[in-house]
Scaffold this motif. Sequence first.
Motif, PDB file in Angstrom:
ATOM      1  N   ALA A 139      -5.156 -21.347  20.659  1.00 23.36           N
ATOM      2  CA  ALA A 139      -4.552 -20.525  21.701  1.00 23.36           C
ATOM      3  C   ALA A 139      -4.112 -19.186  21.131  1.00 23.36           C
ATOM      4  O   ALA A 139      -3.747 -19.072  19.970  1.00 23.36           O
ATOM      5  N   ALA A 140      -4.114 -18.178  21.994  1.00 22.07           N
ATOM      6  CA  ALA A 140      -3.811 -16.820  21.545  1.00 22.07           C
ATOM      7  C   ALA A 140      -2.403 -16.716  20.980  1.00 22.07           C
ATOM      8  O   ALA A 140      -2.134 -15.904  20.086  1.00 22.07           O
ATOM      9  N   ASP A 141      -1.464 -17.527  21.496  1.00 25.65           N
ATOM     10  CA  ASP A 141      -0.081 -17.420  21.036  1.00 25.65           C
ATOM     11  C   ASP A 141       0.257 -18.454  19.967  1.00 25.65           C
ATOM     12  O   ASP A 141       1.410 -18.603  19.585  1.00 25.65           O
ATOM     13  N   SER A 142      -0.729 -19.191  19.466  1.00 26.77           N
ATOM     14  CA  SER A 142      -0.463 -20.177  18.429  1.00 26.77           C
ATOM     15  C   SER A 142      -0.452 -19.514  17.059  1.00 26.77           C
ATOM     16  O   SER A 142      -1.027 -18.446  16.862  1.00 26.77           O
ATOM     17  N   LEU A 143       0.222 -20.159  16.127  1.00 32.00           N
ATOM     18  CA  LEU A 143       0.297 -19.614  14.777  1.00 32.00           C
ATOM     19  C   LEU A 143      -0.979 -19.951  14.012  1.00 32.00           C
ATOM     20  O   LEU A 143      -1.438 -21.089  14.041  1.00 32.00           O
ATOM     21  N   PRO A 144      -1.556 -18.989  13.291  1.00 32.88           N
ATOM     22  CA  PRO A 144      -2.728 -19.281  12.473  1.00 32.88           C
ATOM     23  C   PRO A 144      -2.312 -20.011  11.209  1.00 32.88           C
ATOM     24  O   PRO A 144      -1.147 -19.959  10.808  1.00 32.88           O
ATOM     25  N   PRO A 145      -3.253 -20.690  10.531  1.00 36.64           N
ATOM     26  CA  PRO A 145      -2.921 -21.303   9.248  1.00 36.64           C
ATOM     27  C   PRO A 145      -2.391 -20.250   8.282  1.00 36.64           C
ATOM     28  O   PRO A 145      -2.854 -19.104   8.298  1.00 36.64           O
ATOM     29  N   GLU A 174      10.462 -32.049   4.050  1.00 35.49           N
ATOM     30  CA  GLU A 174      10.330 -31.518   5.417  1.00 35.49           C
ATOM     31  C   GLU A 174       8.962 -31.837   6.005  1.00 35.49           C
ATOM     32  O   GLU A 174       8.845 -32.117   7.205  1.00 35.49           O
ATOM     33  N   MET A 175       7.922 -31.785   5.185  1.00 39.66           N
ATOM     34  CA  MET A 175       6.603 -32.171   5.665  1.00 39.66           C
ATOM     35  C   MET A 175       6.606 -33.639   6.091  1.00 39.66           C
ATOM     36  O   MET A 175       6.087 -33.996   7.156  1.00 39.66           O
ATOM     37  N   ARG A 176       7.214 -34.480   5.278  1.00 36.46           N
ATOM     38  CA  ARG A 176       7.287 -35.905   5.585  1.00 36.46           C
ATOM     39  C   ARG A 176       8.078 -36.147   6.869  1.00 36.46           C
ATOM     40  O   ARG A 176       7.704 -36.990   7.697  1.00 36.46           O
ATOM     41  N   SER A 177       9.156 -35.404   7.068  1.00 35.60           N
ATOM     42  CA  SER A 177       9.951 -35.554   8.295  1.00 35.60           C
ATOM     43  C   SER A 177       9.152 -35.150   9.529  1.00 35.60           C
ATOM     44  O   SER A 177       9.253 -35.789  10.592  1.00 35.60           O
ATOM     45  N   ALA A 178       8.344 -34.081   9.409  1.00 38.96           N
ATOM     46  CA  ALA A 178       7.495 -33.654  10.529  1.00 38.96           C
ATOM     47  C   ALA A 178       6.462 -34.717  10.856  1.00 38.96           C
ATOM     48  O   ALA A 178       6.144 -34.966  12.030  1.00 38.96           O
ATOM     49  N   ILE A 179       5.917 -35.361   9.832  1.00 32.27           N
ATOM     50  CA  ILE A 179       4.962 -36.449  10.056  1.00 32.27           C
ATOM     51  C   ILE A 179       5.668 -37.643  10.693  1.00 32.27           C
ATOM     52  O   ILE A 179       5.144 -38.273  11.627  1.00 32.27           O
ATOM     53  N   GLN A 180       6.858 -37.954  10.229  1.00 34.18           N
ATOM     54  CA  GLN A 180       7.605 -39.081  10.781  1.00 34.18           C
ATOM     55  C   GLN A 180       7.868 -38.896  12.267  1.00 34.18           C
ATOM     56  O   GLN A 180       7.832 -39.860  13.044  1.00 34.18           O
ATOM     57  N   TRP A 212       4.614 -21.906   6.087  1.00 32.99           N
ATOM     58  CA  TRP A 212       3.775 -23.103   6.186  1.00 32.99           C
ATOM     59  C   TRP A 212       4.365 -24.107   7.175  1.00 32.99           C
ATOM     60  O   TRP A 212       3.646 -24.669   8.001  1.00 32.99           O
ATOM     61  N   MET A 213       5.665 -24.325   7.107  1.00 31.09           N
ATOM     62  CA  MET A 213       6.281 -25.297   8.012  1.00 31.09           C
ATOM     63  C   MET A 213       6.241 -24.807   9.455  1.00 31.09           C
ATOM     64  O   MET A 213       6.065 -25.624  10.376  1.00 31.09           O
ATOM     65  N   ALA A 214       6.409 -23.515   9.681  1.00 33.45           N
ATOM     66  CA  ALA A 214       6.312 -22.992  11.045  1.00 33.45           C
ATOM     67  C   ALA A 214       4.929 -23.255  11.615  1.00 33.45           C
ATOM     68  O   ALA A 214       4.784 -23.695  12.770  1.00 33.45           O
ATOM     69  N   TRP A 215       3.902 -22.987  10.802  1.00 29.04           N
ATOM     70  CA  TRP A 215       2.543 -23.260  11.267  1.00 29.04           C
ATOM     71  C   TRP A 215       2.326 -24.757  11.461  1.00 29.04           C
ATOM     72  O   TRP A 215       1.764 -25.188  12.475  1.00 29.04           O
ATOM     73  N   PHE A 216       2.748 -25.574  10.506  1.00 25.79           N
ATOM     74  CA  PHE A 216       2.486 -27.014  10.521  1.00 25.79           C
ATOM     75  C   PHE A 216       3.085 -27.673  11.759  1.00 25.79           C
ATOM     76  O   PHE A 216       2.404 -28.419  12.475  1.00 25.79           O
ATOM     77  N   THR A 217       4.358 -27.402  12.045  1.00 28.20           N
ATOM     78  CA  THR A 217       4.995 -28.024  13.203  1.00 28.20           C
ATOM     79  C   THR A 217       4.389 -27.524  14.511  1.00 28.20           C
ATOM     80  O   THR A 217       4.218 -28.295  15.465  1.00 28.20           O
ATOM     81  N   ASP A 218       4.026 -26.235  14.560  1.00 24.91           N
ATOM     82  CA  ASP A 218       3.363 -25.688  15.745  1.00 24.91           C
ATOM     83  C   ASP A 218       2.011 -26.356  15.967  1.00 24.91           C
ATOM     84  O   ASP A 218       1.675 -26.769  17.087  1.00 24.91           O
ATOM     85  N   ALA A 219       1.236 -26.485  14.901  1.00 27.98           N
ATOM     86  CA  ALA A 219      -0.111 -27.049  15.029  1.00 27.98           C
ATOM     87  C   ALA A 219      -0.065 -28.531  15.375  1.00 27.98           C
ATOM     88  O   ALA A 219      -0.904 -29.021  16.143  1.00 27.98           O
ATOM     89  N   LEU A 250       8.147 -18.957  -3.120  1.00 25.94           N
ATOM     90  CA  LEU A 250       8.071 -20.333  -2.626  1.00 25.94           C
ATOM     91  C   LEU A 250       8.899 -20.508  -1.356  1.00 25.94           C
ATOM     92  O   LEU A 250       8.490 -21.238  -0.437  1.00 25.94           O
ATOM     93  N   GLN A 251      10.040 -19.852  -1.284  1.00 28.19           N
ATOM     94  CA  GLN A 251      10.850 -19.941  -0.066  1.00 28.19           C
ATOM     95  C   GLN A 251      10.112 -19.335   1.127  1.00 28.19           C
ATOM     96  O   GLN A 251      10.111 -19.910   2.234  1.00 28.19           O
ATOM     97  N   LEU A 252       9.481 -18.189   0.902  1.00 31.35           N
ATOM     98  CA  LEU A 252       8.706 -17.551   1.964  1.00 31.35           C
ATOM     99  C   LEU A 252       7.534 -18.421   2.368  1.00 31.35           C
ATOM    100  O   LEU A 252       7.259 -18.602   3.568  1.00 31.35           O
ATOM    101  N   ARG A 253       6.830 -18.962   1.385  1.00 30.76           N
ATOM    102  CA  ARG A 253       5.676 -19.823   1.674  1.00 30.76           C
ATOM    103  C   ARG A 253       6.107 -21.050   2.480  1.00 30.76           C
ATOM    104  O   ARG A 253       5.416 -21.458   3.422  1.00 30.76           O
ATOM    105  N   HIS A 254       7.231 -21.626   2.104  1.00 32.99           N
ATOM    106  CA  HIS A 254       7.735 -22.802   2.824  1.00 32.99           C
ATOM    107  C   HIS A 254       7.999 -22.477   4.291  1.00 32.99           C
ATOM    108  O   HIS A 254       7.573 -23.219   5.188  1.00 32.99           O
ATOM    109  N   GLU A 255       8.688 -21.369   4.534  1.00 31.12           N
ATOM    110  CA  GLU A 255       9.007 -20.996   5.920  1.00 31.12           C
ATOM    111  C   GLU A 255       7.739 -20.798   6.743  1.00 31.12           C
ATOM    112  O   GLU A 255       7.646 -21.275   7.885  1.00 31.12           O
TER     113      GLU A 255
END
Length: 201
Positions: free
Chosen positions: A2-8, A145-151, A81-88, A74-79
Amino acid sequence: MAADSLPPPGLLVDPETLDTLAARDRVLHTAHDLFYRDGIRATGIDRVIAESRVTKVTFYRHFPSKNDLIIQYLQLRHERWMAWFTDALQRHGGAGGAGVSALTETLREWLASPNFRGCAFLNSVSEMGTSLPEAVTLTAQHKDEMRSAIQALLPSSPQRKRTAAALALAVDGAIVQTQFTGDSHEPLRQLKWLGERIVSS
Protein backbone atom coordinates in the motif's frame (compact mmCIF):
# COMPACT_ATOMS: atom_id res chain seq x y z
CA MET A 1 2.44 -2.74 -0.95
CA ALA A 2 0.00 0.00 0.00
CA ALA A 3 1.10 3.54 -0.73
CA ASP A 4 1.01 4.51 2.95
CA SER A 5 2.77 1.38 4.24
CA LEU A 6 6.33 1.45 5.49
CA PRO A 7 8.95 -0.03 3.14
CA PRO A 8 11.49 -2.56 4.44
CA PRO A 9 14.30 -0.73 6.24
CA GLY A 10 17.04 0.05 3.74
CA LEU A 11 19.63 2.74 3.26
CA LEU A 12 18.98 6.31 4.38
CA VAL A 13 21.32 8.58 2.47
CA ASP A 14 20.26 10.32 -0.70
CA PRO A 15 23.39 12.21 -1.86
CA GLU A 16 21.25 14.88 -3.50
CA THR A 17 19.47 15.79 -0.26
CA LEU A 18 22.21 14.97 2.26
CA ASP A 19 23.15 18.61 2.74
CA THR A 20 19.59 19.50 3.75
CA LEU A 21 19.97 17.46 6.94
CA ALA A 22 21.36 18.78 10.21
CA ALA A 23 25.02 17.85 10.73
CA ARG A 24 24.27 15.20 13.36
CA ASP A 25 21.71 13.50 11.12
CA ARG A 26 24.10 13.59 8.17
CA VAL A 27 26.71 11.76 10.20
CA LEU A 28 24.28 9.28 11.73
CA HIS A 29 22.50 8.45 8.47
CA THR A 30 25.79 8.08 6.63
CA ALA A 31 27.17 5.84 9.37
CA HIS A 32 23.95 3.80 9.32
CA ASP A 33 24.37 3.03 5.64
CA LEU A 34 28.11 2.34 5.78
CA PHE A 35 27.97 0.22 8.94
CA TYR A 36 25.06 -1.84 7.64
CA ARG A 37 26.31 -2.24 4.08
CA ASP A 38 30.06 -2.60 4.59
CA GLY A 39 30.46 -3.54 8.25
CA ILE A 40 31.36 -1.67 11.42
CA ARG A 41 35.03 -2.62 11.60
CA ALA A 42 35.55 -2.00 7.88
CA THR A 43 34.18 1.54 8.17
CA GLY A 44 36.57 4.07 9.66
CA ILE A 45 35.64 7.39 11.20
CA ASP A 46 37.49 9.30 8.47
CA ARG A 47 35.26 7.69 5.85
CA VAL A 48 32.10 8.59 7.75
CA ILE A 49 33.32 12.18 8.09
CA ALA A 50 34.18 12.44 4.39
CA GLU A 51 30.94 10.92 3.12
CA SER A 52 28.72 12.88 5.52
CA ARG A 53 30.48 16.08 4.45
CA VAL A 54 31.21 17.43 7.91
CA THR A 55 34.42 18.52 9.62
CA LYS A 56 36.19 16.46 12.27
CA VAL A 57 35.33 19.13 14.83
CA THR A 58 31.63 18.81 13.96
CA PHE A 59 31.78 15.03 14.05
CA TYR A 60 33.36 14.82 17.49
CA ARG A 61 31.02 17.47 18.86
CA HIS A 62 28.12 15.07 18.26
CA PHE A 63 29.88 11.71 18.63
CA PRO A 64 32.85 11.72 21.02
CA SER A 65 33.94 8.25 19.85
CA LYS A 66 33.20 5.60 17.27
CA ASN A 67 31.55 3.51 19.97
CA ASP A 68 29.08 6.33 20.64
CA LEU A 69 28.26 6.39 16.94
CA ILE A 70 27.80 2.60 16.82
CA ILE A 71 25.33 2.68 19.71
CA GLN A 72 23.30 5.48 18.15
CA TYR A 73 23.36 3.64 14.81
CA LEU A 74 21.89 0.54 16.48
CA GLN A 75 19.26 2.61 18.27
CA LEU A 76 18.22 4.21 14.99
CA ARG A 77 18.19 0.85 13.21
CA HIS A 78 16.04 -0.65 15.96
CA GLU A 79 13.45 2.13 15.74
CA ARG A 80 13.21 1.90 11.95
CA TRP A 81 13.18 -1.91 11.80
CA MET A 82 10.56 -2.39 14.50
CA ALA A 83 8.30 0.28 12.99
CA TRP A 84 8.42 -1.53 9.66
CA PHE A 85 8.10 -5.01 11.22
CA THR A 86 4.99 -4.26 13.29
CA ASP A 87 3.39 -2.38 10.37
CA ALA A 88 4.07 -5.22 7.94
CA LEU A 89 2.81 -7.92 10.31
CA GLN A 90 -0.54 -6.15 10.53
CA ARG A 91 -0.61 -5.54 6.80
CA HIS A 92 -0.11 -9.25 6.14
CA GLY A 93 -2.92 -10.38 8.40
CA GLY A 94 -1.69 -9.96 11.95
CA ALA A 95 -3.22 -12.24 14.53
CA GLY A 96 -6.35 -14.34 14.24
CA GLY A 97 -4.96 -17.59 12.89
CA ALA A 98 -2.77 -16.01 10.22
CA GLY A 99 0.23 -15.53 12.49
CA VAL A 100 2.77 -17.76 10.74
CA SER A 101 1.67 -16.61 7.29
CA ALA A 102 1.89 -12.94 8.35
CA LEU A 103 5.36 -13.54 9.76
CA THR A 104 6.59 -15.32 6.63
CA GLU A 105 5.20 -12.72 4.22
CA THR A 106 6.60 -9.88 6.32
CA LEU A 107 10.07 -11.39 6.20
CA ARG A 108 9.71 -12.00 2.48
CA GLU A 109 9.49 -8.22 1.96
CA TRP A 110 12.72 -7.59 3.84
CA LEU A 111 14.82 -10.58 2.78
CA ALA A 112 14.09 -9.90 -0.89
CA SER A 113 14.83 -6.17 -0.68
CA PRO A 114 17.90 -5.03 -2.64
CA ASN A 115 19.67 -3.55 0.39
CA PHE A 116 19.29 -6.60 2.65
CA ARG A 117 22.60 -7.39 4.41
CA GLY A 118 21.36 -9.50 7.29
CA CYS A 119 20.41 -8.45 10.80
CA ALA A 120 22.29 -5.33 11.87
CA PHE A 121 22.25 -6.54 15.48
CA LEU A 122 23.54 -10.04 14.85
CA ASN A 123 26.15 -8.54 12.54
CA SER A 124 27.28 -6.08 15.21
CA VAL A 125 27.65 -8.76 17.89
CA SER A 126 29.52 -10.97 15.43
CA GLU A 127 31.90 -8.12 14.62
CA MET A 128 32.34 -6.53 18.03
CA GLY A 129 31.98 -9.53 20.34
CA THR A 130 32.07 -8.42 23.96
CA SER A 131 34.32 -5.43 23.25
CA LEU A 132 31.22 -3.23 23.20
CA PRO A 133 28.82 -4.55 25.87
CA GLU A 134 26.24 -1.88 25.04
CA ALA A 135 25.81 -3.40 21.58
CA VAL A 136 25.12 -6.79 23.14
CA THR A 137 22.54 -5.20 25.44
CA LEU A 138 20.84 -3.41 22.54
CA THR A 139 20.80 -6.63 20.53
CA ALA A 140 19.09 -8.47 23.38
CA GLN A 141 16.52 -5.66 23.69
CA HIS A 142 15.91 -5.69 19.93
CA LYS A 143 15.36 -9.44 19.90
CA ASP A 144 13.05 -9.19 22.92
CA GLU A 145 10.86 -6.66 21.10
CA MET A 146 10.85 -8.78 17.95
CA ARG A 147 9.82 -11.79 20.03
CA SER A 148 7.04 -9.78 21.70
CA ALA A 149 5.70 -8.70 18.28
CA ILE A 150 5.65 -12.34 17.19
CA GLN A 151 3.94 -13.37 20.42
CA ALA A 152 1.16 -10.86 19.73
CA LEU A 153 0.34 -12.81 16.55
CA LEU A 154 -0.34 -16.04 18.43
CA PRO A 155 -3.54 -17.26 20.06
CA SER A 156 -3.60 -17.29 23.85
CA SER A 157 -2.22 -20.48 25.34
CA PRO A 158 0.07 -21.58 28.18
CA GLN A 159 2.80 -22.11 25.57
CA ARG A 160 2.40 -18.76 23.83
CA LYS A 161 5.64 -17.21 25.12
CA ARG A 162 7.66 -20.35 24.43
CA THR A 163 6.15 -20.69 20.95
CA ALA A 164 7.07 -17.09 20.15
CA ALA A 165 10.64 -17.71 21.33
CA ALA A 166 10.90 -20.76 19.05
CA LEU A 167 9.55 -18.79 16.09
CA ALA A 168 11.97 -15.93 16.78
CA LEU A 169 14.84 -18.42 16.78
CA ALA A 170 13.64 -19.75 13.42
CA VAL A 171 13.42 -16.19 12.08
CA ASP A 172 17.05 -15.54 13.00
CA GLY A 173 18.01 -18.75 11.23
CA ALA A 174 16.18 -17.69 8.06
CA ILE A 175 17.87 -14.28 8.17
CA VAL A 176 21.36 -15.76 8.50
CA GLN A 177 20.78 -18.42 5.82
CA THR A 178 19.47 -15.81 3.38
CA GLN A 179 22.47 -13.62 4.13
CA PHE A 180 25.04 -16.27 3.20
CA THR A 181 23.14 -17.91 0.32
CA GLY A 182 21.73 -14.74 -1.24
CA ASP A 183 18.37 -16.48 -1.79
CA SER A 184 15.39 -16.20 0.56
CA HIS A 185 13.12 -18.77 -1.12
CA GLU A 186 14.23 -21.89 0.71
CA PRO A 187 14.76 -20.29 4.15
CA LEU A 188 11.23 -18.83 4.00
CA ARG A 189 9.76 -22.14 2.86
CA GLN A 190 11.42 -23.89 5.78
CA LEU A 191 10.38 -21.14 8.19
CA LYS A 192 6.73 -21.49 7.20
CA TRP A 193 6.88 -25.30 7.47
CA LEU A 194 8.55 -25.16 10.86
CA GLY A 195 6.38 -22.33 12.12
CA GLU A 196 3.14 -24.14 11.32
CA ARG A 197 4.32 -27.17 13.25
CA ILE A 198 5.53 -25.17 16.21
CA VAL A 199 2.20 -23.36 16.48
CA SER A 200 0.10 -26.51 16.11
CA SER A 201 2.12 -28.60 18.58
